[in-house]
Design an enzyme around this catalytic site. Sequence first.
Site, PDB file in Angstrom:
ATOM      1  N   ASP A   1      57.093  63.513  36.994  1.00 26.93           N
ATOM      2  CA  ASP A   1      55.769  63.275  37.574  1.00 26.93           C
ATOM      3  C   ASP A   1      55.869  62.612  38.944  1.00 26.93           C
ATOM      4  OD1 ASP A   1      56.812  61.079  36.288  1.00 26.93           O
ATOM      5  OD2 ASP A   1      54.920  60.417  35.407  1.00 26.93           O
TER       6      ASP A   1
ATOM      7  N   ASP B   1      49.489  62.057  23.181  1.00 25.54           N
ATOM      8  CA  ASP B   1      48.775  60.779  23.056  1.00 25.54           C
ATOM      9  C   ASP B   1      47.479  60.773  23.861  1.00 25.54           C
ATOM     10  OD1 ASP B   1      49.924  60.824  25.557  1.00 25.54           O
ATOM     11  OD2 ASP B   1      50.580  58.735  25.517  1.00 25.54           O
TER      12      ASP B   1
END
Length: 447
Positions: free
Chosen positions: A291, A213
Amino acid sequence: MLKKQSAGLVLWGAILFVAWNALLFFFFWARSLPGGPSSEDPFADDPAGLTRRVIRLAQEAEVELERQQELLQQIQKHSVLWNRRQQVVTSGPPAISHPTLATTTSVLPILVIACDRSTVHRCLDKLLHYRPSAERFPIIVSQDCGHKATAQAIASYGNAIMHIKQPDLSSIPVPTEHRKFQGYYKIARHYRWALSQIFRTFKYQAAVVVEDDLEVAPDFFEYFQATYPLLRADPSLWCVSAWNDNGKEQMVDATRPDLLYRTDFFPGLGWLLLAELWDELEPKWPKAFWDDWMRQPEQRRDRACLRPEISRTMTFGRKGVSQGQFFDQHLKFIKLNQGFVPFTQLDLSYLKQEAYDRDFSAQVYAAPQVQVEELKGNQRQELGEVRVQYRGRDSFRAFAKALGVMDDLKSGVPRAGYRGIVSFLFRGRRVYLAPPQDWTGYDPSWS
């Protein structure tokens, strides 16, 4: 050894070519000398004989010319082969054709993490449009989920990219309180598999990771090509990111698209890592939330990333496992650089740790300190760069929110921060949101 043999063939071919031409020159020169073969020409008084002689010499010259051309072609052929082999040694073979042979550090593959977004074409179209070299920047799309429409969209690019598929699509047992986070577990599993393919199976020495994306800037490849040597040479760095967490249009200097920073915060969203880092991270890779795990002190180990003033990626993926978290309020406003900065022609040595720590810190603490109220009231307009000082977690968050800066902290590290300092524009003025000059380090309890 192969390089030396090829070089020898070319050298001997060139010597032979020059020697042959030298012999021809002396042959024709000798024929024209007094007392030479031409001085007793039986056709001297016979015009018809002279004509036949000229024709014969022309035919001989034509034959010799053809031999020379053939010799020159052989030399050129060996030269091309030599150059190709030399290019393989220095640049590596195209990963799409021979992925297991790509062992060179000068090839930077782009790993696209994909799942069920058929809009992946928007990401791939821009990558292919701006890519300067298929050999130096092979694109590898790793797909999870088994989504047919997305798989078809990826397959439509044919040999322009490589399409690999995560083989394990099974559900993952998760703690009861994490049932709604199943997607985060699958993402972490996919990242581990895909990065292992890049570094273990294909043997690359570095890679740029993007998600399906993300849209990239015109100088996306130039940026990573220029910063890669810094990452390789500076052990105080552990990644290069294309993303600025505070990169909204009104918060960045549009006149300085060349400006780069060090940051203690792991930004992600288009990032470069080395195989050596994967050697370190793979054995302890988390089951979920990879992350945020990267932002923990145990992984970061006081290392920094590089990041730009103006982002070289932007996200268009509102829907995902995060259910659009931050997208409407923040992510969709991040400015994507639209021009081209020739980073490979710039001196980026200012980003090395010793020089940066000295110069950046001096610049920040030389800026006059102002209060947030003065800044928001546009008082003291005569000042240029200014500094807003915070002393604790609560004051940081209050000042950040008042100035439009991301106010969340991960393991005590502010987004885009370096040594506690966050740099941004506020109403056209450079502002440093900074701790006191005697700052001693991050406090993980601030999270």
